[in-house]
Every structure is written in C-alpha cells, then in structure tokens.
Design an enzyme around this catalytic site. Sequence first.
Site, PDB file in Angstrom:
ATOM      1  N   GLU A  79       0.607  -1.254  -0.113  1.00 36.34           N
ATOM      2  CA  GLU A  79       0.188  -0.069  -0.112  1.00 36.34           C
ATOM      3  C   GLU A  79       1.025   1.213  -0.113  1.00 36.34           C
ATOM      4  OE1 GLU A  79      -2.427   1.495  -0.530  1.00 36.34           O
ATOM      5  OE2 GLU A  79      -4.377   0.932   0.360  1.00 36.34           O
ATOM      6  N   ASP A  80       0.524   2.284  -0.359  1.00 37.37           N
ATOM      7  CA  ASP A  80       0.974   3.354  -0.375  1.00 37.37           C
ATOM      8  C   ASP A  80       1.035   4.106   0.885  1.00 37.37           C
ATOM      9  OD1 ASP A  80      -1.626   4.076  -0.169  1.00 37.37           O
ATOM     10  OD2 ASP A  80      -1.484   5.760  -1.961  1.00 37.37           O
ATOM     11  N   ASP A 129      -4.026   5.728   6.395  1.00 35.10           N
ATOM     12  CA  ASP A 129      -4.154   7.047   7.272  1.00 35.10           C
ATOM     13  C   ASP A 129      -5.213   6.561   8.507  1.00 35.10           C
ATOM     14  OD1 ASP A 129      -4.344   9.657   7.284  1.00 35.10           O
ATOM     15  OD2 ASP A 129      -6.045   9.803   6.006  1.00 35.10           O
ATOM     16  N   LYS A 168       0.347   7.198   9.053  1.00 31.64           N
ATOM     17  CA  LYS A 168       0.286   8.375   9.606  1.00 31.64           C
ATOM     18  C   LYS A 168      -0.268   7.922  11.088  1.00 31.64           C
ATOM     19  CE  LYS A 168      -1.270  11.645   5.948  1.00 31.64           C
ATOM     20  NZ  LYS A 168      -2.304  12.309   5.267  1.00 31.64           N
ATOM     21  N   PHE A 206      -0.999  16.444   4.647  1.00 29.57           N
ATOM     22  CA  PHE A 206      -1.491  15.863   3.425  1.00 29.57           C
ATOM     23  C   PHE A 206      -0.399  16.088   2.547  1.00 29.57           C
ATOM     24  CE2 PHE A 206      -3.178  15.889  -0.763  1.00 29.57           C
ATOM     25  CZ  PHE A 206      -4.147  14.643  -0.578  1.00 29.57           C
ATOM     26  N   ASP A 237      -1.326  11.195  -4.836  1.00 26.67           N
ATOM     27  CA  ASP A 237      -2.008  12.369  -5.513  1.00 26.67           C
ATOM     28  C   ASP A 237      -2.745  13.183  -4.958  1.00 26.67           C
ATOM     29  OD1 ASP A 237      -4.054  10.504  -5.171  1.00 26.67           O
ATOM     30  OD2 ASP A 237      -5.285  11.736  -6.418  1.00 26.67           O
ATOM     31  N   ARG A 252       1.354  12.300  -8.962  1.00 28.06           N
ATOM     32  CA  ARG A 252       1.680  11.010  -8.705  1.00 28.06           C
ATOM     33  C   ARG A 252       3.238  10.667  -9.122  1.00 28.06           C
ATOM     34  NH1 ARG A 252      -2.601   7.951  -6.782  1.00 28.06           N
ATOM     35  NH2 ARG A 252      -4.800   8.279  -7.753  1.00 28.06           N
TER      36      ARG A 252
HETATM   37  P1  IMP Z   1      -7.528   5.293   4.955  1.00 29.57           P
HETATM   38  O1  IMP Z   1      -8.482   4.531   4.766  1.00 29.57           O
HETATM   39  O2  IMP Z   1      -7.955   6.529   5.573  1.00 29.57           O
HETATM   40  O3  IMP Z   1      -6.166   4.789   5.713  1.00 29.57           O
HETATM   41  O4  IMP Z   1      -6.954   5.951   3.654  1.00 29.57           O
HETATM   42  C1  IMP Z   1      -6.012   5.425   2.774  1.00 29.57           C
HETATM   43  C2  IMP Z   1      -5.908   5.950   1.345  1.00 29.57           C
HETATM   44  O5  IMP Z   1      -6.322   7.641   1.500  1.00 29.57           O
HETATM   45  C3  IMP Z   1      -4.896   5.930   0.782  1.00 29.57           C
HETATM   46  O6  IMP Z   1      -4.740   4.719   0.042  1.00 29.57           O
HETATM   47  C4  IMP Z   1      -4.713   7.130  -0.108  1.00 29.57           C
HETATM   48  O7  IMP Z   1      -5.241   7.033  -1.313  1.00 29.57           O
HETATM   49  C5  IMP Z   1      -5.398   8.384   0.617  1.00 29.57           C
HETATM   50  N1  IMP Z   1      -4.543   9.127   1.398  1.00 29.57           N
HETATM   51  C6  IMP Z   1      -4.734   9.249   2.894  1.00 29.57           C
HETATM   52  N2  IMP Z   1      -3.801  10.340   3.107  1.00 29.57           N
HETATM   53  C7  IMP Z   1      -3.255  10.795   1.859  1.00 29.57           C
HETATM   54  C8  IMP Z   1      -2.452  11.935   1.882  1.00 29.57           C
HETATM   55  O8  IMP Z   1      -1.479  12.629   2.474  1.00 29.57           O
HETATM   56  N3  IMP Z   1      -2.060  12.016   0.232  1.00 29.57           N
HETATM   57  C9  IMP Z   1      -2.728  11.415  -0.612  1.00 29.57           C
HETATM   58  N4  IMP Z   1      -3.531  10.397  -0.385  1.00 29.57           N
HETATM   59  C10 IMP Z   1      -3.726  10.141   0.844  1.00 29.57           C
END
Ligand code: IMP
Length: 179
Positions: A102-103, A106, A134, A155, A162, A168
């Site tokens: 995964e990237d 969050d 994070k 962010f 992106d 990206r």
């Molecule tokens: P989560 O479900 O809140 O953990 O969100 C994960 C997804 O939110 C990631 O796969 C990203 O696509 C997007 N995301 C969360 N934080 C960022 C950020 O700082 N920049 C860009 N995309 C983010």
Amino acid sequence: MNVIQIKDKQFAVSIPEARILQEVDRVAAEINRDLAGKNPLFLSVLNGSFMFTADLMKRIEIPCEISFVKLASYQGTASTGRVKEVIGLNEDLAGRTVVIVEDIVDTGLTMRQLLDQLAAHRPQEVRIATLLLKPDKLQVDLHIDYVAMQIPNDFIVGYGLDYDGLGRNYKDIYTVVSD
Ligand code: IMP
C-alpha cells in the site's frame, strides 16, 4: 523542484527520493529475510502504490509472485457507509502468504476492509507493507508488518500519491504548505 503548485495548493519537498529509497531498501531486506521459502504473493493496491511497488520489487530477491488490485468505492447501506470492494483479484489465495503493498495507511479503514475481504479467500497469512503511516490518524487496530516511514498528519503528494489525480509522477514526497 523544491516547491510545486497543484491546483489551489502549494507543496514543498519533505522526503527526498534518496531517503525514500533508503527505507525501501530496509523494508525489502526485512521481507527477503522473513519470507524466504514462502513464495509470497505481493498484492499491490493501485493506483497509489505503483512507484513504491516498482522500487520494492526490484529489491526482492526471493522467489515470489506479484499481482495488482484496485479498490472500487461505492455507497453501502446506512450501517456500512462507504464500502471499498477489491477488484481485479484473479489469483487463488488459498494457503498462500500474501503481502499487501500500500502507499499509505491513514485512518486504516481502507486496510481493514481489504483485510476482511482477503480473509474470505483463505490465505495462510496476510502481511502488510506500507510506504507511509500516519500513526496519529489510525482509527482501527491493525498490525502493520512493514512500514517504510511514519509521517505527521499533513497531506502529501508525490511518489505515487495524488491530490485530485495529480502529483503521482514526482520522485520525491511533498507536503502541503498552503491552502
Ligand atoms: P485510510 O482508509 O484513511 O487509511 O486512507 C487510505 C487512502 O487515503 C490511501 O490509500 C490514499 O489513497 C489516501 N490518502 C490518505 N492520506 C493521503 C495523503 O496525505 N495524500 C494522498 N492520499 C492520501
């Protein structure tokens, strides 16, 4: 390029490519050590993880396979809210060691949904490798096996991530500096 403009926001370099690759090296070494002999199946979650996946996989030296999935968002019932469904999974996961690539984690809600859906395919083991975490935003209990870097709540874009589809392509990671 230390500062970039994407739509209404300015971003400044916060993690240069060299530092990213140093941490990718470390994660790859951990995976090479931990998963030798397990023929892991890496599941790269598109789009955000494409650059991390490429750099990580170049450093994996054990026999392994790689596949790509996407998460499609749709509105579930009132109780389930927004649901993300895994699409593009063609491999048989039964009995396999799977490594999700995964990237960023969050809130962790996306990862939780992904883990729950993969569990239905009866893998032997599922590990998580994320480029970024994070930690202050994490809302669910997750065991993340491999974290390249922990970052604050701001962010970010670049290195696959992106803002509204843009950013990206940059090789460094940038943090938002103005709205
Ligand atoms: P989560 O479900 O809140 O953990 O969100 C994960 C997804 O939110 C990631 O796969 C990203 O696509 C997007 N995301 C969360 N934080 C960022 C950020 O700082 N920049 C860009 N995309 C983010």
